[in-house]
Design a protein around this motif. Structure first.
Motif, PDB file in Angstrom:
ATOM      1  N   VAL A 112     -90.520  33.947 -42.939  1.00 40.74           N
ATOM      2  CA  VAL A 112     -90.233  32.681 -43.107  1.00 40.74           C
ATOM      3  C   VAL A 112     -88.778  32.481 -43.639  1.00 40.74           C
ATOM      4  N   SER A 113     -88.355  33.245 -44.759  1.00 37.61           N
ATOM      5  CA  SER A 113     -87.228  32.752 -44.721  1.00 37.61           C
ATOM      6  C   SER A 113     -85.665  33.148 -43.280  1.00 37.61           C
ATOM      7  N   PHE A 114     -86.182  34.275 -43.042  1.00 31.29           N
ATOM      8  CA  PHE A 114     -85.375  34.476 -41.320  1.00 31.29           C
ATOM      9  C   PHE A 114     -85.579  33.234 -41.003  1.00 31.29           C
ATOM     10  N   LEU A 115     -87.114  33.558 -40.375  1.00 39.14           N
ATOM     11  CA  LEU A 115     -87.552  32.340 -39.224  1.00 39.14           C
ATOM     12  C   LEU A 115     -86.515  30.632 -39.344  1.00 39.14           C
ATOM     13  N   LEU A 116     -86.099  30.675 -40.776  1.00 39.62           N
ATOM     14  CA  LEU A 116     -85.898  29.144 -40.895  1.00 39.62           C
ATOM     15  C   LEU A 116     -83.884  29.858 -41.061  1.00 39.62           C
ATOM     16  N   GLU A 117     -83.865  30.947 -41.307  1.00 42.46           N
ATOM     17  CA  GLU A 117     -82.145  31.207 -41.847  1.00 42.46           C
ATOM     18  C   GLU A 117     -81.481  30.463 -39.717  1.00 42.46           C
ATOM     19  N   TYR A 118     -82.570  31.965 -39.130  1.00 43.19           N
ATOM     20  CA  TYR A 118     -81.388  31.875 -37.981  1.00 43.19           C
ATOM     21  C   TYR A 118     -82.450  31.012 -36.514  1.00 43.19           C
ATOM     22  N   GLY A 119     -83.473  30.155 -37.085  1.00 42.00           N
ATOM     23  CA  GLY A 119     -84.060  29.052 -36.246  1.00 42.00           C
ATOM     24  C   GLY A 119     -82.970  27.546 -36.975  1.00 42.00           C
ATOM     25  N   GLY A 120     -82.163  27.704 -38.013  1.00 48.33           N
ATOM     26  CA  GLY A 120     -80.791  27.192 -38.791  1.00 48.33           C
ATOM     27  C   GLY A 120     -79.663  26.907 -38.064  1.00 48.33           C
ATOM     28  N   GLN A 121     -79.488  28.234 -37.238  1.00 51.10           N
ATOM     29  CA  GLN A 121     -78.187  28.190 -36.942  1.00 51.10           C
ATOM     30  C   GLN A 121     -78.564  27.973 -35.265  1.00 51.10           C
ATOM     31  N   MET A 122     -80.366  27.993 -34.478  1.00 50.45           N
ATOM     32  CA  MET A 122     -79.489  27.208 -33.277  1.00 50.45           C
ATOM     33  C   MET A 122     -80.088  25.669 -33.585  1.00 50.45           C
ATOM     34  N   VAL A 123     -80.403  25.771 -34.280  1.00 47.42           N
ATOM     35  CA  VAL A 123     -80.977  23.554 -34.967  1.00 47.42           C
ATOM     36  C   VAL A 123     -79.187  22.986 -35.445  1.00 47.42           C
ATOM     37  N   PHE A 124     -79.097  23.785 -36.197  1.00 44.46           N
ATOM     38  CA  PHE A 124     -77.032  22.719 -36.709  1.00 44.46           C
ATOM     39  C   PHE A 124     -76.631  23.368 -36.099  1.00 44.46           C
ATOM     40  N   GLY A 125     -75.779  24.831 -35.271  1.00 44.15           N
ATOM     41  CA  GLY A 125     -75.531  25.545 -34.651  1.00 44.15           C
ATOM     42  C   GLY A 125     -75.194  26.509 -35.598  1.00 44.15           C
ATOM     43  N   PRO A 126     -74.140  27.450 -35.391  1.00 40.69           N
ATOM     44  CA  PRO A 126     -73.695  28.341 -36.352  1.00 40.69           C
ATOM     45  C   PRO A 126     -72.510  28.799 -37.451  1.00 40.69           C
ATOM     46  N   ASP A 127     -72.148  27.162 -37.095  1.00 43.92           N
ATOM     47  CA  ASP A 127     -70.561  27.519 -38.102  1.00 43.92           C
ATOM     48  C   ASP A 127     -71.053  26.689 -38.901  1.00 43.92           C
ATOM     49  N   PRO A 128     -69.560  26.870 -39.568  1.00 43.12           N
ATOM     50  CA  PRO A 128     -69.472  26.003 -41.499  1.00 43.12           C
ATOM     51  C   PRO A 128     -69.414  24.908 -40.548  1.00 43.12           C
ATOM     52  N   LYS A 129     -70.001  23.615 -41.234  1.00 42.34           N
ATOM     53  CA  LYS A 129     -70.068  22.274 -41.235  1.00 42.34           C
ATOM     54  C   LYS A 129     -68.950  21.624 -42.921  1.00 42.34           C
ATOM     55  N   PHE A 130     -68.543  20.786 -43.063  1.00 37.83           N
ATOM     56  CA  PHE A 130     -68.465  20.087 -43.861  1.00 37.83           C
ATOM     57  C   PHE A 130     -68.604  19.075 -44.534  1.00 37.83           C
ATOM     58  N   PHE A 131     -70.076  18.832 -45.966  1.00 37.27           N
ATOM     59  CA  PHE A 131     -70.058  18.296 -45.864  1.00 37.27           C
ATOM     60  C   PHE A 131     -69.712  17.249 -46.070  1.00 37.27           C
ATOM     61  N   PRO A 132     -69.970  16.058 -46.204  1.00 39.15           N
ATOM     62  CA  PRO A 132     -69.494  14.662 -46.164  1.00 39.15           C
ATOM     63  C   PRO A 132     -68.945  14.121 -47.663  1.00 39.15           C
ATOM     64  N   THR A 133     -67.715  13.355 -48.145  1.00 40.89           N
ATOM     65  CA  THR A 133     -67.810  13.192 -49.418  1.00 40.89           C
ATOM     66  C   THR A 133     -68.678  11.845 -49.827  1.00 40.89           C
ATOM     67  N   LEU A 134     -69.970  12.069 -50.573  1.00 38.50           N
ATOM     68  CA  LEU A 134     -71.130  10.918 -51.050  1.00 38.50           C
ATOM     69  C   LEU A 134     -70.650  10.153 -51.463  1.00 38.50           C
ATOM     70  N   VAL A 135     -69.266  10.759 -52.631  1.00 41.12           N
ATOM     71  CA  VAL A 135     -68.923   9.582 -53.866  1.00 41.12           C
ATOM     72  C   VAL A 135     -68.033  11.136 -53.443  1.00 41.12           C
ATOM     73  N   GLU A 136     -67.079   9.410 -53.636  1.00 39.04           N
ATOM     74  CA  GLU A 136     -65.458   8.966 -54.348  1.00 39.04           C
ATOM     75  C   GLU A 136     -64.796  11.088 -55.321  1.00 39.04           C
ATOM     76  N   LYS A 137     -64.114  11.459 -54.881  1.00 38.66           N
ATOM     77  CA  LYS A 137     -63.565  12.346 -56.088  1.00 38.66           C
ATOM     78  C   LYS A 137     -63.343  11.656 -56.474  1.00 38.66           C
ATOM     79  N   LYS A 138     -63.279  11.976 -58.190  1.00 41.82           N
ATOM     80  CA  LYS A 138     -62.009  11.597 -59.145  1.00 41.82           C
ATOM     81  C   LYS A 138     -61.603  13.160 -60.006  1.00 41.82           C
ATOM     82  N   ILE A 139     -60.868  12.874 -60.406  1.00 47.78           N
ATOM     83  CA  ILE A 139     -60.333  14.361 -61.693  1.00 47.78           C
ATOM     84  C   ILE A 139     -60.158  13.195 -62.616  1.00 47.78           C
TER      85      ILE A 139
END
Lengths: 302, 236
Positions: A112-139
């Motif tokens: 199942v793990s392999f299925l989700l990993e490689y199924g994920g590559q098929m559905v989402f594409g294998p390239d890394p994606k940049f997670f959106p900024t859900l909340v404004e970052k503050k230092i």
């Protein structure tokens, strides 16, 4: 001293994400004595739901209040999707093997793990994606150490969900049934407890916590890809073993410890071993205390 | 009157090894019926098949006239059959109260104060232990808890598997006194025992099992007087 505090803070933030994932491993192990190796990939799916939902929200929402509200909505959506995936995972892959030898379920989990990993590559594409900024970052400057509001969000959200889980397990009828099922499956069914339903719910709960971890991870380390679940998944598994697999508070302590130790190794001259230290810990714990820090020693029944 | 629990020609096997070779028995409402026999005769297998933990190869089990063969254990419990398993099946990691509450898992209402009082009247020691983890109880106390817990679902029929196993003689007396009291209050009981003497003086009727078959059945007075039973189970 300030290095120490800085590492500790980073470690706690990373560790609370491991802890959230580790809870799912340990709960499922508690009821089924199964290591659900697909759990890390459910965490990945949580991140991807967050990615798509967050990107959609970013286009349609504006303002500070909208940003917090939509972040919460993204979180809930990821939990919902992961809950369903977790449910289906158990229903389709593990339940038919309930009476098969345990190794059959274990191999299925890896499948199942392999299925989700490689199924994920098929559905989402294998390239890394940049997670959106859900909340404004503050230092944030705390004396001499530097941090961000993200670390506090991670910590706060993790604490809230761990508290919620604690309440579910020790304060509700479902939780009592869950504890009964994990102690003895068969006797629990004699009490009239529908054990299959409790097991399903355990998968749903664990997967929801993995979704929370997936969102918090995306927030903290914004590069996500379909194989991102492997490492955090394995480390969270080590965390669960460290705490004593099947033991809920143990998973939290184990997760935090792994996060903190990793952070200190990363901040030392051995920083290239950062990703390896968890596995050193696994070997040491299996050699000297296989039941983990809080686990009871139970000899395998023949 | 039709029996509340009836087993007809039941065959059960573990893999290829047959454990029950077509047994039949009936329990009437209000009775205590005992199933006695040596180790391995199939007594526990019979109870486990009734409660749905084992699936028979052949035969029928009816409860209140309806077939329950193939029903899952929680459904059988829901219908009104409560099974106290061999070895008591206490949830050692839970408190005594949690164990009792789990016994009433299927109920829509809460377990009432009166019901707790009734348990404490039957077994006063459970009152002192109510907050304790059930794993800290003695064997006898665990048996008391197991029986009390089974009553929380308000069963029509109570299945008891070796309630006296491993208990001190004093405790055995207490357990059997309570079994009679529970029965007097209207619960039908099917009792499996190796302590044949106690079982036969407590029950109304009995079945004797040997290697997966029922070899003798009668009222308990007759069984106590029977040569065969005396020789084999009552020490001459």
């Amino acid at each position: 001293m300030e290095d120490f505090l800085q590492n500790l803070l980073n470690g706690i933030a990373a560790g609370s994400i491991y802890a959230l994932i580790a809870l799912g491993y340990t709960m499922v192990y508690g009821v089924l004595k199964l290591i659900n190796f697909a759990h890390g990939d459910i965490f990945m799916i949580g991140s991807f739901v967050g990615f798509y939902a967050g990107r959609y929200m970013a286009r349609h929402a504006t303002g500070e209040a909208a940003s917090l509200g939509s972040a919460a909505l993204v979180l809930l959506l990821a939990m919902l999707v992961c809950g369903i995936v977790g449910y289906l995972n158990e229903r389709i892959a593990y339940r038919p093997l309930r009476n098969a030898p345990r190794i059959a379920s274990l191999i299925t989990a890896i499948g199942v793990s392999f299925l989700l990993e490689y199924g994920g590559q098929m559905v989402f594409g294998p390239d890394p994606k940049f997670f959106p900024t859900l909340v404004e970052k503050k230092i944030i400057h705390l004396g001499t150490i530097t941090t961000t509001n993200y670390q506090f969000i991670v910590l706060a959200v993790a604490i809230v969900f761990m508290g919620l889980l604690q309440y579910i397990i020790y304060g509700t009828k479902f939780g009592r049934a869950l504890r009964a099922v994990s102690f003895n499956f068969e006797t629990a069914s004699l009490m009239g407890i529908p054990t299959d339903r409790i097991i399903s719910m355990t998968f749903v709960l664990g997967s929801m916590l993995a979704a929370v971890a997936g969102i918090l991870y995306g927030l903290s380390y914004p590069k996500i890809d379909p194989l991102m679940g492997i490492m955090p998944g394995l480390k969270a598994f080590v965390a669960a073993v460290l705490g004593g697999i099947g033991n809920v508070p143990g998973a939290v302590v184990g997760g935090l410890l792994i996060g903190i130790i990793e952070s200190f190794v990363g901040g030392s001259q051995f920083s290239s071993y950062r990703d390896g230290i968890a596995f050193v810990i696994l070997i040491v714990i299996l050699l000297f205390r296989p039941s983990g820090l809080f686990g009871r020693y139970e000899p395998e029944k023949v | 009157m039709s029996p509340v629990l009836a087993i007809h020609d039941l065959e059960v096997a573990y893999g290829t090894i047959a454990a029950l070779h077509g047994i039949s028995l009936e329990v009437e409402k209000g009775e205590i019926v005992t199933l006695i026999g040596a180790n391995g005769a199939g007594k526990t297998t019979t109870l486990r098949t009734i409660s749905g933990l084992l699936k028979p190869r052949k035969g029928d089990i009816t409860f209140d006239g309806r077939s329950i063969v193939g029903s899952k254990p929680h459904i059988v419990t829901k219908m009104g059959v409560s099974h106290v398993p061999e070895g008591r099946g206490i949830f050692a990691n839970l408190t005594v109260r949690d164990n009792l509450e789990l016994g009433g898992y299927l109920r829509k209402d809460k377990i009432t104060a009166q019901e707790y009082e009734r348990v404490f009247t039957l077994f006063p020691v459970l009152k002192e232990r109510i907050r304790q983890s059930a794993g800290t109880l003695s064997g006898g106390e665990q048996q008391m808890l197991a029986i009390s817990r089974a009553l929380m679902s308000r069963p029509t029929v109570l299945l008891l598997d070796e309630p006296s196993l491993g208990l001190a003689p004093q405790m055995v007396q207490t357990i059997f006194r309570v079994i009679r009291e529970i029965n007097a209050e209207g619960t039908t009981i099917l009792l499996v025992e190796q302590n044949a003497h106690m079982a036969l003086v407590t029950a109304h009727r009995g079945y004797v099992m040997e290697t997966g078959r029922i070899v003798l059945t009668d009222n308990t007075k007759a069984l106590l007087a029977s040569d065969r039973v005396r020789k084999a189970y009552l020490g001459g």
